[in-house]
Design a protein around this motif. Structure first.
Motif, PDB file in Angstrom:
ATOM      1  N   HIS A   2      15.725  39.100  52.419  1.00  0.00           N
ATOM      2  CA  HIS A   2      15.664  38.794  54.279  1.00  0.00           C
ATOM      3  C   HIS A   2      15.449  37.296  54.363  1.00  0.00           C
ATOM      4  CE1 HIS A   2      16.853  43.091  55.226  1.00  0.00           C
ATOM      5  NE2 HIS A   2      17.954  42.396  53.745  1.00  0.00           N
ATOM      6  N   ILE A   3      15.965  36.244  53.637  1.00  0.00           N
ATOM      7  CA  ILE A   3      15.554  34.997  53.922  1.00  0.00           C
ATOM      8  C   ILE A   3      16.602  33.981  54.062  1.00  0.00           C
ATOM      9  CG2 ILE A   3      13.212  34.969  52.496  1.00  0.00           C
ATOM     10  CD1 ILE A   3      14.992  33.333  50.472  1.00  0.00           C
ATOM     11  N   ASN A   4      15.904  32.392  54.414  1.00  0.00           N
ATOM     12  CA  ASN A   4      17.205  32.080  55.135  1.00  0.00           C
ATOM     13  C   ASN A   4      17.977  31.149  54.397  1.00  0.00           C
ATOM     14  OD1 ASN A   4      18.168  29.079  56.168  1.00  0.00           O
ATOM     15  ND2 ASN A   4      18.570  30.332  57.817  1.00  0.00           N
ATOM     16  N   ALA A  40      11.284  34.392  58.851  1.00  0.00           N
ATOM     17  CA  ALA A  40      12.244  34.526  57.649  1.00  0.00           C
ATOM     18  C   ALA A  40      13.587  34.232  57.246  1.00  0.00           C
ATOM     19  CB  ALA A  40      11.839  35.465  56.551  1.00  0.00           C
ATOM     20  N   VAL A  41      13.981  34.880  58.506  1.00  0.00           N
ATOM     21  CA  VAL A  41      16.043  34.596  58.313  1.00  0.00           C
ATOM     22  C   VAL A  41      16.136  33.014  58.909  1.00  0.00           C
ATOM     23  CG1 VAL A  41      17.748  35.614  58.887  1.00  0.00           C
ATOM     24  CG2 VAL A  41      15.797  36.759  58.441  1.00  0.00           C
ATOM     25  N   MET A  69      11.422  42.925  53.949  1.00  0.00           N
ATOM     26  CA  MET A  69      10.212  41.891  52.922  1.00  0.00           C
ATOM     27  C   MET A  69       9.462  41.687  53.933  1.00  0.00           C
ATOM     28  SD  MET A  69       9.923  40.828  50.266  1.00  0.00           S
ATOM     29  CE  MET A  69      11.927  41.499  49.259  1.00  0.00           C
ATOM     30  N   LEU A  78      23.120  38.203  57.098  1.00  0.00           N
ATOM     31  CA  LEU A  78      22.408  37.400  56.147  1.00  0.00           C
ATOM     32  C   LEU A  78      24.406  36.564  55.418  1.00  0.00           C
ATOM     33  CD1 LEU A  78      19.140  37.762  55.004  1.00  0.00           C
ATOM     34  CD2 LEU A  78      19.913  35.786  55.613  1.00  0.00           C
ATOM     35  N   ALA A  98      19.275  35.229  49.180  1.00  0.00           N
ATOM     36  CA  ALA A  98      18.563  35.373  50.547  1.00  0.00           C
ATOM     37  C   ALA A  98      19.101  36.833  51.185  1.00  0.00           C
ATOM     38  CB  ALA A  98      19.809  34.683  51.402  1.00  0.00           C
ATOM     39  N   VAL A  99      20.110  37.296  50.815  1.00  0.00           N
ATOM     40  CA  VAL A  99      20.333  38.708  50.850  1.00  0.00           C
ATOM     41  C   VAL A  99      18.931  39.557  50.189  1.00  0.00           C
ATOM     42  CG1 VAL A  99      21.730  41.163  50.992  1.00  0.00           C
ATOM     43  CG2 VAL A  99      22.331  38.517  51.978  1.00  0.00           C
TER      44      VAL A  99
END
Lengths: 120, 228, 251
Positions: free
Chosen positions: A43-45, B189-190, A1, B168, A39-40
């Motif tokens: 691909h974010i927290n 972003a993670v 992403m 994640l 999130a998955v």
């Protein structure tokens, strides 16, 4: 992403979800993915994902049913307002850029008209 | 969950870590940032109990680093470290033998996702494959704290996506993840918290969003500013 | 602990197999040469066997130390020291495994020599003679026991000394990788220290032994005390090594 580093990530993801709702990929009343799935998927927290739903709930775009998950609003007014909001944002930034290029209102409208016809 | 104060590690002729004090909180994903040689690895190895600090203290859930903390903390080094006589399968057996939090089914699933073969010999794997194996073995543990040292190093883009997904999936309210990296943009972003390490010292640390707002910069830009 | 030992064996299993196979081949050769009445070749095989045993004994001791060195110095060390077990268990498993290796190697030797003995017996006596021979053994069992006792004494003191050599080596390596850290003179220093400790321990031992003989303590008791003395030294070295790992080791 790929994200734009200058805009907060949660704002970018909210806009993507809004677009999906407007386009009908996420119909009204549909169940949204869980925080972790979101999130998955993007691909974010996970905490950012949580914040996204919180913000969207505040804007009434979605609501949470206890123990069942988060759902897209079924309120057509909210849907309409959201669509108008997004259109307004897009048009505003378009107008600003065009102004910067020195277009007058008439020039702008005629360019839009010509290009729109070419597209369709 | 973890508190370090004035950590210092001096080797015979060089100082690896000068002075690191920080607190890791539950349920967060930390980026441990800094160029090679800034002390990231030594810091992680001190938390995992592989390296004894010259000075300073580490407390994990109020206890010093030891047998108990090793049960909860999963460390993954940059380099491959499995015994050369092992196969992908026997790496799983080893983890099962020694780590109570190891989930065999999860391991099998991850090995499948990473497209590895259970019968493959560890010392015959390509560098990318052994990096995937390390991740699979480490993430198959349901650890309280994961310490991942450069998990994206030497891995192609497709596999990177898989690894980020795996990380994640392991994130939860009661697990904490620390990822050391010098590839910040991949992880911007993670992560939700950052620790910048420079010359063995923690220079900035805190909530990523807050730092972005306060400084009006993305973490990537800040990284360039600090180390550029 | 058993799990730890399992992996210590795995690290060194290969060499034991190689030794067993080489000796097995030599025994086979020895047997065939005996059957074909080529005494000279049989003698050569026997000589080779002794040579292999000596080299292998040295190699087996070295191997435990080489493996331990790898467990301390290479990335492989993470495997061992990330395991949530105390250093006392980790090192205990390692030392017991090393001792059992020695034991196994000695067992392989005894089996080899036993086989050679049997081959000789079969060659130089027919079945009837062999049965008589066995009967004889039973008849003079009292005398035989004394011989067995002597064999046992020699073997056990060899075993004890061998174990001490390896454990002292493990201690020296631990010291080299903890307190002495990895300087240029470290290896040299640890070799010097190894020799010194070895000499000192042997000195004290012979002092005690002489003292016991002078005090008219029976030979058997003196031997037993000798063995206990080495065991105590081994345990002390083990505790010191595990303590060093617990407090000082950085891999």
């Amino acid at each position: 992403m790929e994200f734009d580093n200058n805009i907060p990530i949660y704002v970018q993801v909210i806009n993507m979800i809004k677009k999906d709702i407007i386009q009908g990929k996420l119909p009204m009343g549909a169940k949204l993915p869980s925080t972790r799935e979101l999130a998955v998927q993007y691909h974010i927290n996970p905490n950012t994902a949580g914040r996204i739903y919180k913000e969207m709930e505040m804007q009434n775009i979605c609501y949470t049913k206890r123990g069942l998950g988060t759902f897209v609003t079924e309120d057509s007014e909210v849907f309409k307002a959201m669509k108008e909001d997004m259109a307004e944002d897009l048009v505003n930034s378009f107008i600003k850029e065009m102004k910067d290029l020195g277009f007058s209102k008439e020039d702008l409208l005629s360019v839009v008209s010509v290009e729109y016809d070419k597209e369709s | 969950m973890l508190e370090c104060s004035n950590l210092k590690k001096v080797y015979l002729n060089k100082t690896a870590v000068e002075d690191i004090s920080l607190t890791l909180e539950k349920g967060r994903i930390y980026a441990l940032l800094g160029p090679n040689g800034s002390g990231k690895t030594t810091f992680m190895k001190m938390i995992s109990g592989l390296v004894k600090p010259t000075h300073g203290t580490i407390e994990y859930e109020g206890m010093p680093i030891g047998v108990q903390s090793k049960k909860d903390i999963a460390y993954m080094s940059t380099e491959p470290f499995f015994y050369s006589f092992m196969t992908v399968e026997s790496v799983g057996k080893y983890y099962k033998d020694f780590f109570e939090d190891f989930d065999e089914d999860k391991y099998v699933k991850l090995i499948g996702e990473m497209e590895l073969n259970m019968k493959d010999k560890v010392n015959k794997l390509s560098s990318g494959m052994s990096a995937k194996l390390k991740i699979a073995a480490t993430m198959a543990r349901n650890a309280k704290l994961y310490l991942l040292d450069e998990p994206l190093n030497g891995i192609d883009i497709i596999a990177r996506e898989k690894i980020i997904t795996t990380i994640l999936n392991a994130a939860s309210d009661d697990s904490t993840i620390v990822i050391s990296t010098h590839l910040v943009d991949e992880l911007e972003a993670v992560i939700d918290s950052v620790v910048f390490i420079k010359d063995g010292k923690s220079v900035i640390y805190g909530d990523a969003e807050q730092i972005r707002e306060q400084r009006g910069k993305s973490i990537v830009e800040l990284y360039k500013e600090i180390y550029g | 602990m058993l799990k730890l030992m399992k992996y210590e064996f795995r690290k060194q299993m290969f060499s034991k197999m190689v030794i067993a196979i080489i000796l097995g081949v030599l025994v086979g050769y020895f047997a065939v040469m005996n059957i074909m009445d080529k005494e000279q070749n049989a003698a050569v095989a026997l000589g080779l066997m002794f040579f292999v045993m000596m080299v292998a004994a040295f190699y087996v001791s070295m191997e435990s130390l080489v493996v331990y060195g790898k467990d301390l110095k290479t990335k492989q060390s993470y495997m061992l020291f990330l395991v949530p077990q105390s250093s006392y268990k980790i090192l205990g498993a390692k030392m017991i495994a090393a001792v059992l290796q020695i034991f196994f190697t000695m067992a392989i030797y005894i089996v080899t020599l036993g086989l050679c003995g049997m081959i000789y017996l079969m060659k130089y006596s027919n079945i009837k003679q062999m049965l008589e021979f066995l009967k004889e053994i039973f008849e003079v069992s009292f005398d035989m026991q004394i011989d067995f006792w002597l064999v046992f004494k020699v073997l056990s003191s060899m075993f004890i000394l061998w174990v001490f050599i390896v454990i002292l080596g493990i201690f020296a390596e631990t010291l080299m990788n903890t307190v002495l850290t990895r300087g240029k003179l470290t290896s040299f220093l640890s070799v010097v220290m190894y020799i010194f400790i070895f000499w000192a321990v042997a000195r004290v031992e012979s002092g005690i032994y002489d003292g016991m003989i002078a005090a008219n303590i029976s030979n058997a008791v003196a031997n037993a005390i000798d063995i206990i003395y080495y065991l105590v030294v081994d345990v002390a070295l083990y505790i010191a090594s595990a303590w060093l790992i617990d407090k000082k080791l950085s891999v």
